[in-house]
Write a protein that holds these residues in place. Sequence first.
Motif, PDB file in Angstrom:
ATOM      1  N   ARG A 150       0.865  -1.102  -0.060  1.00  0.00           N
ATOM      2  CA  ARG A 150       0.023  -0.036   0.042  1.00  0.00           C
ATOM      3  C   ARG A 150       0.969   1.087   0.056  1.00  0.00           C
ATOM      4  NH1 ARG A 150      -4.975  -1.180   4.163  1.00  0.00           N
ATOM      5  NH2 ARG A 150      -5.426  -3.372   3.299  1.00  0.00           N
ATOM      6  N   PRO A 151       0.238   2.526  -0.327  1.00  0.00           N
ATOM      7  CA  PRO A 151       1.023   3.544  -0.410  1.00  0.00           C
ATOM      8  C   PRO A 151       1.810   4.018   0.890  1.00  0.00           C
ATOM      9  CG  PRO A 151      -1.083   4.210  -1.455  1.00  0.00           C
ATOM     10  CD  PRO A 151      -1.120   2.565  -0.715  1.00  0.00           C
ATOM     11  N   VAL A 152       3.195   4.293   0.868  1.00  0.00           N
ATOM     12  CA  VAL A 152       3.750   4.630   1.997  1.00  0.00           C
ATOM     13  C   VAL A 152       3.230   6.299   2.467  1.00  0.00           C
ATOM     14  CG1 VAL A 152       6.048   5.554   2.973  1.00  0.00           C
ATOM     15  CG2 VAL A 152       5.786   3.521   1.278  1.00  0.00           C
ATOM     16  N   PRO A 153       3.101   6.443   3.703  1.00  0.00           N
ATOM     17  CA  PRO A 153       2.713   7.726   4.053  1.00  0.00           C
ATOM     18  C   PRO A 153       3.208   8.764   3.576  1.00  0.00           C
ATOM     19  CG  PRO A 153       3.017   6.322   6.236  1.00  0.00           C
ATOM     20  CD  PRO A 153       3.520   5.587   5.000  1.00  0.00           C
ATOM     21  N   GLY A 154       2.413   9.874   3.008  1.00  0.00           N
ATOM     22  CA  GLY A 154       3.338  10.926   2.111  1.00  0.00           C
ATOM     23  C   GLY A 154       3.112  10.689   0.778  1.00  0.00           C
ATOM     24  N   TRP A 155       2.469   9.353   0.199  1.00  0.00           N
ATOM     25  CA  TRP A 155       2.243   9.369  -1.145  1.00  0.00           C
ATOM     26  C   TRP A 155       0.852   8.733  -1.392  1.00  0.00           C
ATOM     27  CZ3 TRP A 155       5.999  10.090  -4.488  1.00  0.00           C
ATOM     28  CH2 TRP A 155       7.418  10.144  -4.031  1.00  0.00           C
ATOM     29  N   SER A 156       0.300   9.097  -2.650  1.00  0.00           N
ATOM     30  CA  SER A 156      -0.852   8.451  -3.060  1.00  0.00           C
ATOM     31  C   SER A 156      -0.705   8.039  -4.441  1.00  0.00           C
ATOM     32  CB  SER A 156      -1.867   9.677  -3.001  1.00  0.00           C
ATOM     33  OG  SER A 156      -3.259   9.494  -3.452  1.00  0.00           O
ATOM     34  N   LEU A 157      -1.248   6.773  -4.491  1.00  0.00           N
ATOM     35  CA  LEU A 157      -1.232   6.049  -5.839  1.00  0.00           C
ATOM     36  C   LEU A 157      -2.608   5.626  -6.372  1.00  0.00           C
ATOM     37  CD1 LEU A 157       1.781   5.499  -4.260  1.00  0.00           C
ATOM     38  CD2 LEU A 157       2.031   4.267  -6.610  1.00  0.00           C
ATOM     39  N   ALA A 158      -2.787   5.402  -7.851  1.00  0.00           N
ATOM     40  CA  ALA A 158      -3.924   4.880  -8.370  1.00  0.00           C
ATOM     41  C   ALA A 158      -3.647   4.317  -9.673  1.00  0.00           C
ATOM     42  CB  ALA A 158      -4.850   6.258  -8.681  1.00  0.00           C
ATOM     43  N   VAL A 159      -4.706   3.490 -10.120  1.00  0.00           N
ATOM     44  CA  VAL A 159      -4.357   2.688 -11.343  1.00  0.00           C
ATOM     45  C   VAL A 159      -5.438   3.380 -12.318  1.00  0.00           C
ATOM     46  CG1 VAL A 159      -4.885   0.464 -12.483  1.00  0.00           C
ATOM     47  CG2 VAL A 159      -3.777   0.596 -10.046  1.00  0.00           C
ATOM     48  N   LEU A 160      -4.748   3.793 -13.198  1.00  0.00           N
ATOM     49  CA  LEU A 160      -5.590   4.620 -14.229  1.00  0.00           C
ATOM     50  C   LEU A 160      -5.730   3.750 -15.487  1.00  0.00           C
ATOM     51  CD1 LEU A 160      -3.231   8.000 -14.587  1.00  0.00           C
ATOM     52  CD2 LEU A 160      -5.189   7.392 -13.157  1.00  0.00           C
ATOM     53  N   ALA A 161      -7.125   4.059 -16.201  1.00  0.00           N
ATOM     54  CA  ALA A 161      -7.485   3.447 -17.271  1.00  0.00           C
ATOM     55  C   ALA A 161      -6.898   3.661 -18.436  1.00  0.00           C
ATOM     56  CB  ALA A 161      -9.114   3.620 -17.369  1.00  0.00           C
ATOM     57  N   ASP A 162      -6.664   2.857 -19.323  1.00  0.00           N
ATOM     58  CA  ASP A 162      -6.064   2.873 -20.885  1.00  0.00           C
ATOM     59  C   ASP A 162      -6.421   4.049 -21.514  1.00  0.00           C
ATOM     60  OD1 ASP A 162      -3.730   1.115 -20.211  1.00  0.00           O
ATOM     61  OD2 ASP A 162      -5.258  -0.436 -20.445  1.00  0.00           O
ATOM     62  N   GLU A 163      -7.948   4.009 -21.629  1.00  0.00           N
ATOM     63  CA  GLU A 163      -8.510   4.919 -22.688  1.00  0.00           C
ATOM     64  C   GLU A 163      -8.900   6.477 -21.971  1.00  0.00           C
ATOM     65  OE1 GLU A 163     -11.623   2.735 -19.935  1.00  0.00           O
ATOM     66  OE2 GLU A 163      -9.667   2.365 -21.105  1.00  0.00           O
ATOM     67  N   ASN A 164      -8.330   6.716 -20.510  1.00  0.00           N
ATOM     68  CA  ASN A 164      -8.421   8.118 -20.184  1.00  0.00           C
ATOM     69  C   ASN A 164      -7.492   8.084 -19.030  1.00  0.00           C
ATOM     70  OD1 ASN A 164     -10.105   7.339 -17.679  1.00  0.00           O
ATOM     71  ND2 ASN A 164     -11.627   7.193 -19.291  1.00  0.00           N
ATOM     72  N   ASP A 165      -7.608   9.281 -18.343  1.00  0.00           N
ATOM     73  CA  ASP A 165      -6.560   9.465 -17.248  1.00  0.00           C
ATOM     74  C   ASP A 165      -7.353   9.441 -15.788  1.00  0.00           C
ATOM     75  OD1 ASP A 165      -4.179   9.596 -18.985  1.00  0.00           O
ATOM     76  OD2 ASP A 165      -4.491  11.636 -19.269  1.00  0.00           O
ATOM     77  N   GLU A 166      -8.363   8.426 -15.860  1.00  0.00           N
ATOM     78  CA  GLU A 166      -9.290   8.291 -14.665  1.00  0.00           C
ATOM     79  C   GLU A 166      -9.043   6.978 -13.975  1.00  0.00           C
ATOM     80  OE1 GLU A 166     -11.119  10.776 -13.333  1.00  0.00           O
ATOM     81  OE2 GLU A 166     -10.508  11.983 -15.096  1.00  0.00           O
ATOM     82  N   PRO A 167      -8.878   7.161 -12.594  1.00  0.00           N
ATOM     83  CA  PRO A 167      -8.721   5.783 -11.933  1.00  0.00           C
ATOM     84  C   PRO A 167      -9.739   4.758 -12.280  1.00  0.00           C
ATOM     85  CG  PRO A 167      -8.827   7.784 -10.198  1.00  0.00           C
ATOM     86  CD  PRO A 167      -9.013   8.261 -11.633  1.00  0.00           C
ATOM     87  N   THR A 168      -9.393   3.604 -12.082  1.00  0.00           N
ATOM     88  CA  THR A 168     -10.193   2.491 -12.571  1.00  0.00           C
ATOM     89  C   THR A 168     -10.733   2.050 -11.423  1.00  0.00           C
ATOM     90  OG1 THR A 168      -8.493   0.745 -12.022  1.00  0.00           O
ATOM     91  CG2 THR A 168      -8.449   1.644 -14.212  1.00  0.00           C
TER      92      THR A 168
END
Length: 256
Positions: free
Chosen positions: A65-83
Amino acid sequence: MPQGLRLERASSAGEPLTPEVNEWAGAALGLAVHDHFGQTEVGMPLANHHHPELARPLKTGSMGRPVPGWSLAVLADENDEPTGPDVLGRVAIDVVASSLMTFRDYQIPGQSAAKFTADGRYYLTGDAGRVDADGDFFFSSRDDDVIIMAGYRIGPFEIESVLAQHPAVAECSVIGAPDDVRGEVIEAYVVLRDGHDASPDLATELQLLVKTRYAAHAYPRTIHFIDALPKTPSGKTQRYLLRSRRRTELATRETQ
């Protein structure tokens, strides 16, 4: 180990942690290895934490999981929105929400443009993966290693993890080979352990293993038994060389 010393923690980074590593570590070391994810540009934003206030039960294949101080996401291939949960996409760092994110460019100005989404919101790691409903991230492959077969997006790592569980397999690598009908088909290159011989029966056994333990549609259509995998000096498998070799083989076959 010297008297009075005891191994209490073990971590892994650089290459995905396959299940058999922790099977060995549990028996040989008496503890589990915690996988982490990082890059030269950003440091270590994902981890299976050791600290008791952050530690969670380990999930097979998860890089944490993200380390404190970081935020991550998985983005869709067709747009830059989280899946949604468990959808394969592009692993990205939320620049706005990550207070420890300092990377903006390389020494040559503008060289990093392709590393960020158009609006600058996300830094693209270049890796494909998924995040589950609990927020645990799972590596699948480098973006250019993703196999697209008949509309399915398939990551090599999951298939390799299954193949590596077979007692005859020392190492393996999975690629997408060109196919006129499906676009690409899955093929596997397998290095056998000493005492095991390549055979059609073993190839069928490995295909069945993937069908039953991963997905019926995602088994390797061809198993190539080879003496060694091509690797970088640091030991990372060079899948692109296997893809190039296979394309050349198939093109040569068509012209004969």
